[in-house]
Design a protein around this motif. Structure first.
Motif, short mmCIF file in Angstrom:
data_model
loop_
_atom_site.label_atom_id
_atom_site.label_comp_id
_atom_site.label_asym_id
_atom_site.label_seq_id
_atom_site.Cartn_x
_atom_site.Cartn_y
_atom_site.Cartn_z
N SER A 262 65.07 10.71 24.28
CA SER A 262 65.91 9.99 25.13
C SER A 262 66.29 11.09 26.00
N GLN A 263 67.01 12.30 25.81
CA GLN A 263 67.14 13.32 26.61
C GLN A 263 66.00 13.82 27.30
N GLY A 264 64.88 13.66 26.55
CA GLY A 264 63.49 14.49 26.93
C GLY A 264 62.89 13.50 28.23
N PRO B 89 74.06 5.37 19.40
CA PRO B 89 74.28 5.59 20.51
C PRO B 89 74.21 7.21 20.97
N CYS B 90 74.28 7.25 22.36
CA CYS B 90 74.44 8.83 22.88
C CYS B 90 75.84 9.12 22.43
N THR B 91 76.87 8.17 22.68
CA THR B 91 78.29 8.39 22.46
C THR B 91 79.14 7.49 21.82
N ILE C 87 66.88 9.04 18.72
CA ILE C 87 66.66 8.10 19.90
C ILE C 87 68.10 7.63 20.08
N GLU C 88 68.34 7.39 21.46
CA GLU C 88 69.52 6.93 21.63
C GLU C 88 69.44 5.20 21.88
N VAL C 89 70.29 4.65 21.09
CA VAL C 89 70.20 3.14 21.22
C VAL C 89 71.57 2.58 21.72
N LYS D 195 77.74 6.72 28.86
CA LYS D 195 77.00 8.13 28.90
C LYS D 195 75.45 7.68 28.51
N ASP D 196 74.65 8.34 29.41
CA ASP D 196 73.16 8.16 29.21
C ASP D 196 72.82 6.77 28.94
N GLY D 197 73.28 5.93 29.68
CA GLY D 197 72.78 4.53 29.70
C GLY D 197 71.31 4.53 29.97
N ALA D 198 71.13 5.03 31.19
CA ALA D 198 69.61 5.04 31.78
C ALA D 198 68.55 5.22 30.74
N GLN D 199 69.04 6.13 29.77
CA GLN D 199 67.91 6.61 28.75
C GLN D 199 68.07 5.91 27.30
N SER D 200 69.19 5.05 27.22
CA SER D 200 69.29 4.31 25.92
C SER D 200 68.54 3.16 25.87
MN MN Z 1 72.98 11.60 25.31
#
Ligand code: MN
Ligand code: PEP
Length: 348
Positions: free
Chosen positions: A274-276, A104-106, A300-302, A311-316
């Motif tokens: 992911s951030q990319g 996960p991101c966080t 990679i954010e999963v 946090k960062d759900g849209a890119q996970s």
């Molecule tokens: Mn993140």
């Protein structure tokens, strides 16, 4: 360095520059053309090259100062016979195998982390990612769980057989985060936090240095040089997208950084799609493209429920999407002469 004097600049200007270069320890070789004078400066100067360039640029009659060799040395390609392999407790980054770092991101809760960790490990990840200290653009958004988050990461890594990467944001926290992390992540916002770079440089823990979101490759490598110059050469670079005029994607993922870094440095490079990209539906394509372009790993954010991520759900990406991606990555890796861990279980 090569110093180009302005057209018509009097000889005394070139002389003053030559005198200063000689004082700094350079041997100066002038070329007097019909219109222009060029000074070639070689040697091992007493002053740092970047400083020397700044200083010489201020001299009267100087048009341009160009480096002939790179301003960094420890991280320069020429400083090593081969590409560096960073050994993270037995996991090699920079070798033939493309390493998956996922999570996960966080870190949000024990169940969120454990569910994700189990899934990514089964899918072939060797390294678990997760933030316990989060850099946030807004002071009101979730800042991370801190030490309890670090403890959960360590436990998840132990339980599912993965090494752990997590971000350290402050010099005062390096010692604490180092107790839990196998790789210290330096985030994009801290790429130019030189004190922090030096501090992680004094440890012997591998460091993943993210590219500053507005940083040139040279600035990024000079940031890596800060770490290496303190004795820690266990550095992994991470391209995570740069700011451009395009708002559709959160950042513009610069995949050309992979071959470019290969030309400039012996350090391994990992891609963070992911951030990319900032968009979960784009992450798989860019992951495949990154492997095709020769990345040494992916970050990679999963998330088990990205729509409810703190946090960062849209890119996970979801666990399902991760499971669908892994076998494709294995095939692309094979196609370009690399290896990637097969999923440990049949994924259906
Ligand atoms: Mn993140
Ligand atoms: C992250 O990896 O979640 C992160 C905050 O990365 P970056 O520093 O690249 O924004």
């Amino acid at each position: 360095m090569i110093i180009v004097m302005k057209t018509g600049a009097p000889r005394e200007n070139a002389q003053a520059v030559s005198d200063r270069l000689a004082e700094l320890g350079y041997q100066v070789h002038p070329i007097f053309g019909v219109e222009k004078t060029i000074l070639g400066a070689v040697g091992d100067p007493s002053l740092d090259k970047v400083e020397a360039r700044e200083q010489i640029l201020g001299y009267e009659g100087v048009e341009e100062v160009v480096f002939i060799s790179k301003p960094f040395k420890f991280v320069a390609k020429e400083s090593k016979a081969a590409k560096s392999i960073i050994n993270v407790g037995g996991v090699e980054i920079g070798g033939n195998e493309v390493i998956m770092m996922a999570g996960p991101c966080t870190v949000e809760s024990e169940s969120q982390l454990m569910i994700t960790a189990e899934a990514v490990a089964k899918g072939g990840a060797k390294i678990l990612r997760g933030g316990a200290y989060k850099p946030s653009t807004s002071p009101y958004s979730f800042q991370g769980m801190g030490v309890p988050g670090l403890e959960l990461l360590k436990e998840a890594g132990r339980r599912y057989g993965m090494k752990v990467i997590t971000e350290v944001m402050h010099v005062r926290k390096v010692e604490e985060v180092a107790k839990y992390a196998d790789i210290l992540q330096i985030g994009t916002r801290n790429m130019q936090n030189y004190e922090l770079l030096q501090e992680v440089g004094t440890t012997r823990i591998p460091v993943m240095l993210k590219r500053g979101m507005t940083s040139k490759l040279e600035e990024w490598l000079l940031a890596a040089e800060y770490i290496a110059s303190k004795g820690n050469e266990q550095i992994i670079l991470c391209e995570r997208g740069i700011r451009t005029f395009e708002p559709y994607t959160r950042n513009t993922l610069d995949l050309a950084a992979i071959p470019a870094i290969r030309n400039l440095s012996h350090l391994p490079i990992v891609i963070d799609p992911s951030q990319g990209t900032g968009r979960r539906e784009i992450v798989p394509s860019m992951s495949l493209a990154a492997v095709a372009a020769g990345t040494d790993g992916l970050l990679i954010e999963v998330h088990p429920d990205p729509d409810h991520a703190l946090k960062d759900g849209a890119q996970s990406i979801t666990i399902e999407s991760y499971n669908a991606l892994m076998p494709k990555l294995v095939k692309v890796a094979e196609a370009v002469g690399r290896r990637m861990a097969e999923p440990a279980v049949a994924i259906g």
